[in-house]
Design an enzyme around this catalytic site. Structure first.
Site, short mmCIF file in Angstrom:
data_model
loop_
_atom_site.label_atom_id
_atom_site.label_comp_id
_atom_site.label_asym_id
_atom_site.label_seq_id
_atom_site.Cartn_x
_atom_site.Cartn_y
_atom_site.Cartn_z
N GLY A 62 0.83 -1.21 0.00
CA GLY A 62 0.00 0.00 0.00
C GLY A 62 0.85 1.24 0.00
O GLY A 62 2.06 1.18 -0.25
N ASN A 63 0.23 2.38 0.28
CA ASN A 63 0.99 3.62 0.41
C ASN A 63 0.36 4.47 1.51
O ASN A 63 -0.68 4.09 2.07
CB ASN A 63 1.05 4.36 -0.93
CG ASN A 63 -0.33 4.73 -1.45
OD1 ASN A 63 -1.04 5.53 -0.84
ND2 ASN A 63 -0.73 4.12 -2.57
N ARG A 64 0.96 5.60 1.80
CA ARG A 64 0.56 6.37 2.98
C ARG A 64 -0.59 7.34 2.72
O ARG A 64 -0.90 8.16 3.58
CB ARG A 64 1.75 7.16 3.52
CG ARG A 64 2.84 6.28 4.05
CD ARG A 64 3.89 7.11 4.77
NE ARG A 64 5.07 6.32 5.03
CZ ARG A 64 5.17 5.45 6.03
NH1 ARG A 64 4.15 5.30 6.85
NH2 ARG A 64 6.27 4.76 6.21
#
Ligand code: CTP
Length: 399
Positions: free
Chosen positions: A208-210
């Site tokens: 995922g990412n932030r």
């Protein structure tokens, strides 16, 4: 949407009443004519004079001390909107059963105007079936509900029950008024994506990412507040903005599918989502076990959803992309504008302090065709959202 509109601001008796003063000020700043109504318990937390001074109108606190013979009907009939912040458990209960035992509940019962309730209370109270059932009853009658957020509560506790942010409450009020028509985006169908995609590599794990989804949700909220018919495709575990149709997705493939089903009918598409550029080629159907060794995750590229939208966009559709960059976002934003064939790109430096992923504020440059460049921030993401939509309106007016 709020300019010249008559808004009754009801304040219940909870510590969050102090934040209602900020709601009052922001409503007034937006041009609303605010009539504050404080309950007897609210007066134990905040002063009537504070609200009278902010609203420029005398605060009413009782059915019996008003110059009007019948203050609740006068207020209720005149109102374009009634907003209650904080809405306590007692207020929700009284309103749900029609118990007109004070000026605020009597006004709620005496109005035909739309109502926005902003609950705030301790988590234990908020989660009580009695409170939830009263709220469900009120929602079923068409009342709009904003929040509560999760966060710090009185007494040092944390959890759901915190009053929604004043800016969010005022945006929701504008959205509800926009339902009655008007707003510079009225009649436009706006499709917004938000949040970071999650690409699974086994049954429980993902890449995922932030991205928090705050910026995309803010764009959706502002567009609704300006009268647009908004659909939000989101991966984020955040409250839905008022008057926005929401579609929850997880992966780039699900977002692609949701976009495919809805983008043709959209006048404006804002791709604020941080879509993964790579995903695991295969996802194990079960949870991988340590005993099986360190897994080798083979990645494959995801399709570029924005570029695909640009390639098959219907005439008249405005496409807005985002560009998350490290360092000066201008060159990357300009390059993406050209490469993806879109109308506007909002570039932000995700390495800058208080900007980008997860923050409440953002600093962006909005680039468009003909060398247009506009710097915005550092400001609240809601203000960035407003600037993005202003740029959309400006772009559409030049076509
Ligand atoms: N985007 C998309 N599909 C992808 C990746 C990105 O639609 N697979 C969209 C994002 O929603 C955003 C814009 O493209 O609006 C730019 O995303 P960004 O990740 O900054 O750019 P990339 O195209 O991934 O380019 P690079 O990796 O070179 O920065």
């Amino acid at each position: 949407m709020l300019r010249g509109r008559r808004v009754v601001l009801g304040v219940g008796g909870g510590i969050a009443a102090y934040k209602a003063a900020e709601v009052c000020r922001r409503l007034v700043d937006a041009g609303a004519l605010v009539s504050p109504v404080l309950t007897a318990s609210a007066l134990r937390f905040v002063g009537a004079t504070t609200f009278s001074a902010l609203a420029g109108e005398r605060t009413r606190t009782s059915l019996w001390d008003s110059p009007e013979v019948s203050p609740h009907t006068a207020l209720g009939q005149r109102a374009d909107l009634v907003v209650v912040a904080p809405a306590t458990a007692r207020l929700l209960a009284a309103y749900a059963i029609g118990l007109a035992d004070d000026l605020l509940v009597s006004t709620l019962l005496a109005t035909r105007a739309p109502v926005v309730l902003c609950p705030a209370m301790h988590t234990e109270m908020w989660e009580q079936p009695a409170v939830q059932s009263n709220l469900a009853t009120l929602r079923g009658r068409g009342v709009h509900v904003v929040g509560p957020d999760a966060g710090y509560l009185a007494g040092g506790d944390t959890g759901p029950g915190r009053l929604a942010e004043p800016g969010e409450i005022v945006t929701a009020c504008a959205s509800v008024l926009a339902l009655q028509g008007g707003g510079d985006l009225a009649g436009l169908r706006v499709l917004v994506t938000a949040g970071g995609t999650r690409e699974p590599f086994d049954a429980v794990r993902f890449l995922g990412n932030r991205s928090s989804g705050k910026q995309g949700h803010a764009v959706a909220a502002e567009a609704a507040a300006r009268g647009a018919d908004v659909t939000l495709i989101t991966t984020a575990d955040r409250e839905s903005p008022v008057r926005v149709q929401r579609i929850d997705v997880d992966t780039a493939a699900e977002m692609e599918q949701a976009l495919a089903e809805r983008s043709d009918g959209a006048d404006v598409v804002v791709m604020a989502a941080a879509v993964a550029d790579f995903r695991p080629k295969e996802a194990a159907p079960t949870k991988l076990r340590k005993a099986d060794g360190v897994p080798e995750v083979v990645l494959e590229p995801t399709p570029d959803l924005l570029a695909a939208l640009a390639a098959r966009r219907p005439p008249g559709q405005t496409l807005v992309g985002f560009a998350a960059e490290h360092g000066d976002p201008r060159p990357g934003a300009v390059e993406k504008l050209r490469r993806k064939g879109v109308d506007l790109v909002v570039g932000n430096d995700v390495s800058a302090p208080e900007a980008g992923f997860g923050h409440d504020t953002n600093t962006v440059v909005i680039v468009g065709s003909g060398g247009m460049q506009l710097n915005v921030g550092p400001v609240d993401k809601r203000v960035v959202a407003r600037a993005v939509l202003d740029a959309v309106v400006d772009h559409r007016s030049r076509r």
